[in-house]
Design a protein around this motif. Structure first.
Motif, PDB file in Angstrom:
ATOM      1  N   ARG A  81       0.834  -1.209   0.000  1.00 53.94           N
ATOM      2  CA  ARG A  81       0.000   0.000   0.000  1.00 53.94           C
ATOM      3  C   ARG A  81       0.865   1.253   0.000  1.00 53.94           C
ATOM      4  O   ARG A  81       0.545   2.233  -0.674  1.00 53.94           O
ATOM      5  CB  ARG A  81      -0.943  -0.002   1.206  1.00 53.94           C
ATOM      6  CG  ARG A  81      -2.067  -1.005   1.073  1.00 53.94           C
ATOM      7  CD  ARG A  81      -2.847  -1.167   2.379  1.00 53.94           C
ATOM      8  NE  ARG A  81      -3.796  -2.236   2.273  1.00 53.94           N
ATOM      9  CZ  ARG A  81      -5.108  -2.054   2.174  1.00 53.94           C
ATOM     10  NH1 ARG A  81      -5.615  -0.845   2.196  1.00 53.94           N
ATOM     11  NH2 ARG A  81      -5.916  -3.090   2.071  1.00 53.94           N
ATOM     12  N   LYS A  82       1.948   1.228   0.765  1.00 59.64           N
ATOM     13  CA  LYS A  82       2.841   2.384   0.827  1.00 59.64           C
ATOM     14  C   LYS A  82       3.489   2.655  -0.531  1.00 59.64           C
ATOM     15  O   LYS A  82       3.576   3.794  -0.977  1.00 59.64           O
ATOM     16  CB  LYS A  82       3.911   2.144   1.895  1.00 59.64           C
ATOM     17  CG  LYS A  82       4.825   3.327   2.154  1.00 59.64           C
ATOM     18  CD  LYS A  82       5.764   3.062   3.298  1.00 59.64           C
ATOM     19  CE  LYS A  82       5.090   3.060   4.631  1.00 59.64           C
ATOM     20  NZ  LYS A  82       4.462   4.310   5.049  1.00 59.64           N
ATOM     21  N   LYS A  83       3.902   1.610  -1.212  1.00 66.53           N
ATOM     22  CA  LYS A  83       4.583   1.759  -2.506  1.00 66.53           C
ATOM     23  C   LYS A  83       3.614   2.091  -3.639  1.00 66.53           C
ATOM     24  O   LYS A  83       3.877   2.956  -4.460  1.00 66.53           O
ATOM     25  CB  LYS A  83       5.349   0.460  -2.822  1.00 66.53           C
ATOM     26  CG  LYS A  83       5.921   0.380  -4.227  1.00 66.53           C
ATOM     27  CD  LYS A  83       7.010   1.382  -4.467  1.00 66.53           C
ATOM     28  CE  LYS A  83       7.640   1.137  -5.836  1.00 66.53           C
ATOM     29  NZ  LYS A  83       8.237   2.335  -6.377  1.00 66.53           N
ATOM     30  N   TYR A 121      13.877   1.728   1.435  1.00 61.79           N
ATOM     31  CA  TYR A 121      12.944   2.252   2.428  1.00 61.79           C
ATOM     32  C   TYR A 121      13.348   1.811   3.834  1.00 61.79           C
ATOM     33  O   TYR A 121      13.370   2.610   4.768  1.00 61.79           O
ATOM     34  CB  TYR A 121      11.509   1.802   2.120  1.00 61.79           C
ATOM     35  CG  TYR A 121      10.521   2.374   3.110  1.00 61.79           C
ATOM     36  CD1 TYR A 121       9.925   3.601   2.881  1.00 61.79           C
ATOM     37  CD2 TYR A 121      10.214   1.693   4.290  1.00 61.79           C
ATOM     38  CE1 TYR A 121       9.046   4.148   3.801  1.00 61.79           C
ATOM     39  CE2 TYR A 121       9.344   2.234   5.216  1.00 61.79           C
ATOM     40  CZ  TYR A 121       8.755   3.460   4.977  1.00 61.79           C
ATOM     41  OH  TYR A 121       7.901   4.002   5.896  1.00 61.79           O
TER      42      TYR A 121
END
Length: 151
Positions: A81-83, A121
């Motif tokens: 979701r972050k990416k 990250y």
């Protein structure tokens, strides 16, 4: 239907076979449909194994340093979701549904980019250097005769 994947290594051997298949169908009064697409290999099993190893390493790190109890699946959800973000699906008056990208849809190049992003990250934001077992890491990022998964 027969699908042939031509590469720089096999196209010279494959062309006569493909030609004879076409000729045989035409001789039998059958129409032939020829379609050309760029072949993109789905993620490799090495890439998949490395990602899940890293997800577990991140979950362990979060537990040890922040007291957060997350599974490798939880980490996977957060990182994808972050990416890639999320998409909100709405159908009529039904409650909207939030979905994320499926990593199974990534080809080997896209999956390598995702793995590199995870690595950077973690180093930049979590002060975590992910494990890189040389054989698995090299196979996952640079390939070499690896089988592929599409699940």
């Amino acid at each position: 239907m027969t699908t042939k994947i031509l590469t720089t290594n096999n196209y010279e051997q494959a062309m006569p076979v493909i030609g004879s298949m076409i000729r045989a169908m035409i001789k039998n009064n059958k129409n032939v449909k020829v379609k050309f697409d760029e072949h993109k290999t789905s993620r490799s099993t090495a890439q998949n194994r490395l990602m899940w190893m890293w997800n577990q390493a991140i979950a362990d790190h979060m537990r040890e340093h922040y007291g957060q109890e997350n599974s490798s699946q939880d980490v996977h959800e957060v990182f994808v979701r972050k990416k890639f973000g999320v998409k909100v699906l709405e159908v009529g008056t039904e409650e909207p549904i939030i979905v994320r990208k499926r990593t199974r849809s990534l080809n080997t190049k896209e999956f390598s980019e995702y793995l590199n992003w995870m690595d950077m990250y973690c180093a930049d934001n979590l002060e975590l250097l992910l494990p890189k077992p040389e054989d698995l890491y090299m196979l996952a990022l640079y390939g070499e005769g690896e089988t592929h998964v599409s699940n």
